[in-house]
Design an enzyme around this catalytic site. Structure first.
Site, PDB file in Angstrom:
ATOM      1  N   LYS A   1     -49.018  40.438   1.568  1.00 41.59           N
ATOM      2  CA  LYS A   1     -48.471  39.634   0.485  1.00 41.59           C
ATOM      3  C   LYS A   1     -48.422  40.457  -0.805  1.00 41.59           C
ATOM      4  O   LYS A   1     -48.833  41.624  -0.831  1.00 41.59           O
ATOM      5  CB  LYS A   1     -49.299  38.363   0.317  1.00 41.59           C
ATOM      6  CG  LYS A   1     -49.256  37.474   1.569  1.00 41.59           C
ATOM      7  CD  LYS A   1     -50.135  36.259   1.445  1.00 41.59           C
ATOM      8  CE  LYS A   1     -49.577  35.234   0.487  1.00 41.59           C
ATOM      9  NZ  LYS A   1     -48.351  34.598   1.015  1.00 41.59           N
TER      10      LYS A   1
ATOM     11  N   ASP B   1     -39.707  35.481  -0.476  1.00 40.75           N
ATOM     12  CA  ASP B   1     -40.512  34.549  -1.265  1.00 40.75           C
ATOM     13  C   ASP B   1     -39.769  34.075  -2.505  1.00 40.75           C
ATOM     14  O   ASP B   1     -39.391  34.880  -3.364  1.00 40.75           O
ATOM     15  CB  ASP B   1     -41.827  35.224  -1.674  1.00 40.75           C
ATOM     16  CG  ASP B   1     -42.763  34.278  -2.390  1.00 40.75           C
ATOM     17  OD1 ASP B   1     -42.922  33.136  -1.924  1.00 40.75           O
ATOM     18  OD2 ASP B   1     -43.331  34.675  -3.429  1.00 40.75           O
TER      19      ASP B   1
ATOM     20  N   ARG C   1     -62.748   3.351  11.395  1.00 38.77           N
ATOM     21  CA  ARG C   1     -62.295   4.098  10.215  1.00 38.77           C
ATOM     22  C   ARG C   1     -62.046   5.566  10.533  1.00 38.77           C
ATOM     23  O   ARG C   1     -61.065   6.152  10.069  1.00 38.77           O
ATOM     24  CB  ARG C   1     -63.321   3.943   9.088  1.00 38.77           C
ATOM     25  CG  ARG C   1     -62.985   4.674   7.792  1.00 38.77           C
ATOM     26  CD  ARG C   1     -61.540   4.570   7.368  1.00 38.77           C
ATOM     27  NE  ARG C   1     -61.012   3.219   7.383  1.00 38.77           N
ATOM     28  CZ  ARG C   1     -59.720   2.924   7.422  1.00 38.77           C
ATOM     29  NH1 ARG C   1     -58.807   3.891   7.501  1.00 38.77           N
ATOM     30  NH2 ARG C   1     -59.326   1.667   7.427  1.00 38.77           N
TER      31      ARG C   1
ATOM     32  N   LYS D   1     -52.083  26.439   4.376  1.00 40.60           N
ATOM     33  CA  LYS D   1     -52.458  25.502   3.306  1.00 40.60           C
ATOM     34  C   LYS D   1     -52.834  24.160   3.937  1.00 40.60           C
ATOM     35  O   LYS D   1     -52.133  23.163   3.820  1.00 40.60           O
ATOM     36  CB  LYS D   1     -51.322  25.361   2.307  1.00 40.60           C
ATOM     37  CG  LYS D   1     -51.027  26.665   1.557  1.00 40.60           C
ATOM     38  CD  LYS D   1     -49.851  26.523   0.613  1.00 40.60           C
ATOM     39  CE  LYS D   1     -49.559  27.853  -0.088  1.00 40.60           C
ATOM     40  NZ  LYS D   1     -48.388  27.773  -0.976  1.00 40.60           N
TER      41      LYS D   1
ATOM     42  N   GLU E   1     -44.234  40.396   2.580  1.00 43.58           N
ATOM     43  CA  GLU E   1     -43.580  39.489   1.632  1.00 43.58           C
ATOM     44  C   GLU E   1     -42.824  40.289   0.574  1.00 43.58           C
ATOM     45  O   GLU E   1     -43.338  41.271   0.035  1.00 43.58           O
ATOM     46  CB  GLU E   1     -44.652  38.629   0.957  1.00 43.58           C
ATOM     47  CG  GLU E   1     -44.158  37.706  -0.125  1.00 43.58           C
ATOM     48  CD  GLU E   1     -45.300  36.976  -0.805  1.00 43.58           C
ATOM     49  OE1 GLU E   1     -45.532  37.221  -2.005  1.00 43.58           O
ATOM     50  OE2 GLU E   1     -45.975  36.170  -0.134  1.00 43.58           O
TER      51      GLU E   1
END
Length: 281
Positions: free
Chosen positions: A169, A221, A102, A137, A199
């Site tokens: 960002k 973005d 597994r 992510k 960004e």
């Protein structure tokens, strides 16, 4: 793409997964049902088409369980597979094979899903210079292997961690008081060895960055393709342009055609499904 990591880098992750699955008392079903001296030959089969990833990890899982198992990888990481293909054979103790099954399949199915989705994105950018990259992510604790799977699919890696590069960002810009103060702080404090990305989500912000200087990469973005084309014209090769936000399979070809150098998508890792792989005796 060959992106093999040393086994010792991957072993702790696989060891933890095996320990989690074995629990307090180990594989009580196998120990109860299968005589300890039973020998068998098993196969990992592909039940869907895709691009393989996770064979190195599967091998580590089986060998951590039982170093005497004989393994042969028939379709390796980064190679395509079709339904019915045998990816790996495992021969030896049936109990050892069943106890590691597994964990090996969980890793391989998940990572093959990422590699396969990445390959679909990459295929749609052919004929352009755009490179497809992943993001941070990723599943906590699995970043290194998920990013490795992106490489197996023909993509490229963005930052591995917050310490890899300076990436300013929108929230950094807001907290710093604007683009100019943020870039000024980088110029004053950052190492000359560190690349800088910032960004922007509007063309006037891009114009400000280009005027001030100090960035190596500008992330566009959630811009429309028309805005991206205008950004490429404004930039005229001054900095590297990266597109991000709402990068889907239906849209990526149009984005790549705008002339941006990189296209980053969190979907490569956070939205990839598992490819169906099975272990059969």
């Amino acid at each position: 793409m060959n992106s093999r990591l040393p086994d010792l880098v991957l072993e702790p992750m696989v060891r933890n997964a095996l320990a989690e699955d074995l629990g307090t008392y180990g594989d009580i079903t196998t120990r109860t049902v299968i005589p300890g001296d039973t020998q068998y030959k098993a196969r990992i089969n592909a039940r869907e088409a895709g691009v393989v990833s996770g064979m190195q990890i599967a091998r580590i899982a089986f060998h951590l369980m039982d170093a005497s198992l004989k393994l042969e990888t028939l379709i390796d990481d980064g190679e395509p597979c079709k339904p019915g293909d045998v990816l790996m054979t495992i021969e030896g103790s049936a109990a050892s094979i069943l106890s590691a099954e597994r964990v090996a399949l969980n890793f391989a199915g998940r990572l093959t899903g990422i590699a396969s989705l990445t390959a679909q994105y990459v295929e749609l950018t052919k004929g352009t210079d755009a490179r497809v990259t992943c993001t941070r992510k990723t599943t906590p604790g699995l970043r290194i292997v998920e990013k490795q799977a992106v490489l197996h699919g023909g993509g490229f890696n963005h930052r591995f961690s917050l310490s890899d590069a300076i990436m300013i960002k929108d929230n950094h810009i807001a907290a710093a008081g604007g683009i100019a103060p943020a870039l000024a702080a980088v110029k004053a404090k950052a190492s000359h060895m560190m690349r800088v990305e910032i960004e922007v989500d509007r063309l006037d912000q891009l114009a400000e960055v280009l005027k001030i200087g100090g960035a190596d990469v500008v992330l566009l973005d959630n811009m429309s393709c028309d805005q991206m084309r205008e950004a490429v014209a404004m930039n005229d090769g001054s900095v590297v342009l990266e597109a991000s936000g709402n990068i889907t399979l239906t849209r990526i070809a149009e984005v790549a055609a705008t002339g941006v150098s990189y296209i980053s998508s969190g979907a490569l890792t956070h939205s990839a499904g598992c490819i169906d792989l099975g272990l059969d005796f």
